[in-house]
Write a protein that holds these residues in place. Structure first.
Motif, PDB file in Angstrom:
ATOM      1  N   ASP A 150       0.679  -1.017   0.024  1.00 48.67           N
ATOM      2  CA  ASP A 150       0.075  -0.067   0.049  1.00 48.67           C
ATOM      3  C   ASP A 150       0.863   1.414   0.001  1.00 48.67           C
ATOM      4  O   ASP A 150       0.627   2.294  -0.611  1.00 48.67           O
ATOM      5  N   GLY A 151       1.965   1.248   0.817  1.00 50.48           N
ATOM      6  CA  GLY A 151       2.925   2.353   0.741  1.00 50.48           C
ATOM      7  C   GLY A 151       3.519   2.528  -0.494  1.00 50.48           C
ATOM      8  O   GLY A 151       3.710   3.793  -1.060  1.00 50.48           O
ATOM      9  N   SER A 152       4.039   1.339  -1.039  1.00 50.81           N
ATOM     10  CA  SER A 152       4.773   1.643  -2.467  1.00 50.81           C
ATOM     11  C   SER A 152       3.630   2.233  -3.412  1.00 50.81           C
ATOM     12  O   SER A 152       4.104   2.928  -4.464  1.00 50.81           O
ATOM     13  N   ILE A 153       2.373   1.750  -3.550  1.00 49.53           N
ATOM     14  CA  ILE A 153       1.416   2.222  -4.492  1.00 49.53           C
ATOM     15  C   ILE A 153       1.181   3.663  -4.161  1.00 49.53           C
ATOM     16  O   ILE A 153       1.397   4.710  -5.090  1.00 49.53           O
ATOM     17  N   ALA A 154       1.112   4.179  -2.979  1.00 50.05           N
ATOM     18  CA  ALA A 154       0.843   5.724  -2.586  1.00 50.05           C
ATOM     19  C   ALA A 154       2.341   6.444  -3.151  1.00 50.05           C
ATOM     20  O   ALA A 154       1.976   7.414  -3.512  1.00 50.05           O
ATOM     21  N   GLN A 155       3.399   5.663  -2.954  1.00 52.76           N
ATOM     22  CA  GLN A 155       4.629   6.462  -3.154  1.00 52.76           C
ATOM     23  C   GLN A 155       4.875   6.558  -4.986  1.00 52.76           C
ATOM     24  O   GLN A 155       5.052   7.653  -5.328  1.00 52.76           O
ATOM     25  N   SER A 156       4.251   5.713  -5.589  1.00 52.39           N
ATOM     26  CA  SER A 156       4.401   5.635  -6.846  1.00 52.39           C
ATOM     27  C   SER A 156       3.470   6.725  -7.569  1.00 52.39           C
ATOM     28  O   SER A 156       3.634   7.232  -8.833  1.00 52.39           O
ATOM     29  N   LYS A 157       2.612   7.189  -6.986  1.00 54.47           N
ATOM     30  CA  LYS A 157       1.731   8.438  -7.262  1.00 54.47           C
ATOM     31  C   LYS A 157       2.182   9.971  -6.870  1.00 54.47           C
ATOM     32  O   LYS A 157       1.584  10.705  -7.523  1.00 54.47           O
ATOM     33  N   ARG A 158       3.365   9.987  -6.361  1.00 51.07           N
ATOM     34  CA  ARG A 158       3.757  11.338  -6.003  1.00 51.07           C
ATOM     35  C   ARG A 158       4.990  11.661  -7.052  1.00 51.07           C
ATOM     36  O   ARG A 158       5.656  10.883  -7.803  1.00 51.07           O
ATOM     37  N   ARG A 159       5.065  13.099  -7.025  1.00 48.73           N
ATOM     38  CA  ARG A 159       5.884  13.551  -8.391  1.00 48.73           C
ATOM     39  C   ARG A 159       7.263  13.318  -8.186  1.00 48.73           C
ATOM     40  O   ARG A 159       7.828  13.045  -9.130  1.00 48.73           O
ATOM     41  N   GLN A 160       7.726  13.187  -6.766  1.00 47.18           N
ATOM     42  CA  GLN A 160       9.051  13.049  -6.889  1.00 47.18           C
ATOM     43  C   GLN A 160       9.517  11.607  -7.344  1.00 47.18           C
ATOM     44  O   GLN A 160      10.611  11.296  -7.866  1.00 47.18           O
ATOM     45  N   ASP A 168      10.683   0.923 -12.415  1.00 47.31           N
ATOM     46  CA  ASP A 168       9.640  -0.159 -12.877  1.00 47.31           C
ATOM     47  C   ASP A 168       8.446  -0.389 -11.850  1.00 47.31           C
ATOM     48  O   ASP A 168       8.780  -1.163 -10.893  1.00 47.31           O
ATOM     49  N   ILE A 169       7.322   0.110 -12.083  1.00 42.98           N
ATOM     50  CA  ILE A 169       6.282  -0.242 -11.207  1.00 42.98           C
ATOM     51  C   ILE A 169       5.459  -1.470 -11.626  1.00 42.98           C
ATOM     52  O   ILE A 169       4.546  -1.869 -11.129  1.00 42.98           O
ATOM     53  N   THR A 170       6.028  -2.421 -12.648  1.00 42.87           N
ATOM     54  CA  THR A 170       5.581  -3.692 -12.749  1.00 42.87           C
ATOM     55  C   THR A 170       6.209  -4.617 -12.185  1.00 42.87           C
ATOM     56  O   THR A 170       5.915  -5.896 -12.469  1.00 42.87           O
ATOM     57  N   ILE A 171       7.089  -4.273 -11.086  1.00 47.81           N
ATOM     58  CA  ILE A 171       7.702  -5.471 -10.595  1.00 47.81           C
ATOM     59  C   ILE A 171       7.357  -5.160  -8.830  1.00 47.81           C
ATOM     60  O   ILE A 171       7.184  -4.134  -8.682  1.00 47.81           O
ATOM     61  N   PRO A 172       7.798  -6.265  -7.968  1.00 48.19           N
ATOM     62  CA  PRO A 172       7.598  -5.785  -6.486  1.00 48.19           C
ATOM     63  C   PRO A 172       8.669  -4.839  -6.092  1.00 48.19           C
ATOM     64  O   PRO A 172       9.331  -4.720  -6.775  1.00 48.19           O
TER      65      PRO A 172
END
Length: 409
Positions: A150-160, A168-172
């Motif tokens: 959940d934290g990684s998904i939230a991270q992937s949405k931040r502009r930084q 690569d957001i297709t891997i763990p």
């Protein structure tokens, strides 16, 4: 009629008296009754597994560590963001430049995992007010794998994060975790402990000064211990918005050195810490006093009548008694640690009782630190008794202790 009245009066007197003393000098608290269930839960049976076996099995260790329950008075953060600088204008300017911590859901979370590679310590000098003691925990239990995800998904949405060219957001950990991919999920856990306590903590509790690490510390002698943390779930956008428990305020683990592992020993030594973040980064999120509760599991055979729980205080800061009044959900009857040896008679359905002994290494007369027993149970054959030892405390800066759970015939 008169005889019956006398019998009822005696029964009422002996079960309602608060505390009474015996010839051996110990005082015994009101009897408590164990609830009867069909059998011992598997989770509590694991407490009887040898420490040597636990130390070799991270998943088993995490399951045992996860039995501990913690809570705090402040369950949510008052704001969604915080920065190095306080104040409305200063904080807004720094945040507009992209440097801040964001509370993922503005809640404090429990997290259990196994350390990956020692503890990351500061250099010889602090960075301004920062003296961060950092753990990187990899979980293997589904709830905590999901929290990292959940934290990684939230991270992937931040502009930084999106500015990075090689992500690569297709891997763990940016896809749902599985048992096979668990090692790719990691939670960074960070705290600056109180300055006045650090030298003592470094020697007696955990490494927090330059030059020492987990493999050299007498409470570990292991670079990859399993640990429990509790604190604010954030994205650290001073870097790449990676997920963190920052600050961790509750901290606990099983001490599993050669002494605890020798000879098939299964008695548990719980190391417990409760802290206030002592840098200037989370002023509005970590107001003093810090007020919280911890519940530690125990289990004994009813034939083990010399068994005991013993609280040994290690390093403690300043107590703040008034904070206890702000903690919701406490039972009506809690007790101070104004003894070194006391007994709670646990009533069993067969008319017998189990003498649950509580000990301390010293008398601590403060209403800022109290205890109670909860969730007492026994099996239908009355062979076992188990439950939770609870503490509530209110501190300005920090408190650490070791809780021994010792089974003896």
């Amino acid at each position: 009629m008169k005889t019956a009245f006398i019998h009822h009066f005696i029964l009422f007197f002996t079960t309602s008296i608060c505390c009474f003393y015996y010839a051996d000098g110990s005082n015994r608290i009101n009897p408590d009754t164990a609830k009867v269930v069909a059998k011992v839960p598997d989770s509590f049976v694991q407490l009887r597994i040898s420490n040597d076996s636990v130390s070799k099995n991270s998943l088993l260790n995490e399951k045992i560590i996860d039995l501990v329950n913690v809570d705090e008075r402040d369950k949510r953060t008052p704001t969604p963001y915080t920065t190095h600088q306080g104040g409305i204008i200063g904080g807004w300017i720094v945040r507009s430049l992209g440097f801040y911590w964001k509370a993922v859901d503005r809640k404090r979370h429990k997290f259990v995992g196994t350390n990956r590679h020692g503890v990351s310590l500061p250099g010889k000098k602090d960075q301004l007010t920062e003296h961060d003691i950092n753990f990187n925990l990899t979980p293997h239990l589904p709830a905590y794998l999901s929290l990292v995800y959940d934290g990684s998904i939230a991270q992937s949405k931040r502009r930084q994060f999106k500015r990075a060219d090689n992500t690569d957001i297709t891997i763990p950990p940016y896809i749902a975790p599985t048992a096979e991919t668990a090692d790719a999920y990691e939670m960074h856990c960070e705290l600056t402990p109180p300055k006045r306590m650090r030298d003592s903590l470094n020697v007696l509790f955990y490494p927090c000064m330059h030059g020492c690490n987990l493999d050299q510390h007498p409470n570990f002698f292991d670079m990859k211990p399993t640990m429990g943390m509790y604190g604010i779930f954030v994205l650290d956008c001073n870097h790449s918005c990676h997920p963190e428990i920052h600050p961790y305020e509750w901290l606990w683990w099983l001490r599993l050195t050669e002494k605890e592992k020798a000879g098939g020993n299964f008695n548990k030594d719980w190391m417990i810490g409760f802290f206030k973040e002592s840098s200037n980064r989370f002023i509005h999120w970590t107001f003093p006093p810090r007020v919280g509760t911890i519940a530690v599991p125990f289990i004994f055979k009813t034939s083990e009548t010399n068994s005991y729980l013993k609280l040994n205080e290690i390093v403690k800061g300043k107590f703040r008694p008034n904070g206890i009044k702000r903690m919701e959900g406490l039972p009506k009857e809690t007790t101070q640690f104004n003894f070194t040896d006391t007994i709670i008679p646990v009533m069993l359905p067969n008319g017998k009782s189990f003498p649950l002994q509580l000990k301390t290494d010293k008398v601590t007369n403060t209403s800022a630190l109290k205890w109670w027993i909860s969730d007492l149970q026994t099996d239908e054959a009355n062979e076992w008794v188990w439950g939770y030892f609870n503490m509530v405390l209110s501190v300005k800066d920090g408190y650490t202790a070791r809780l021994e759970s010792v089974a003896k015939e």
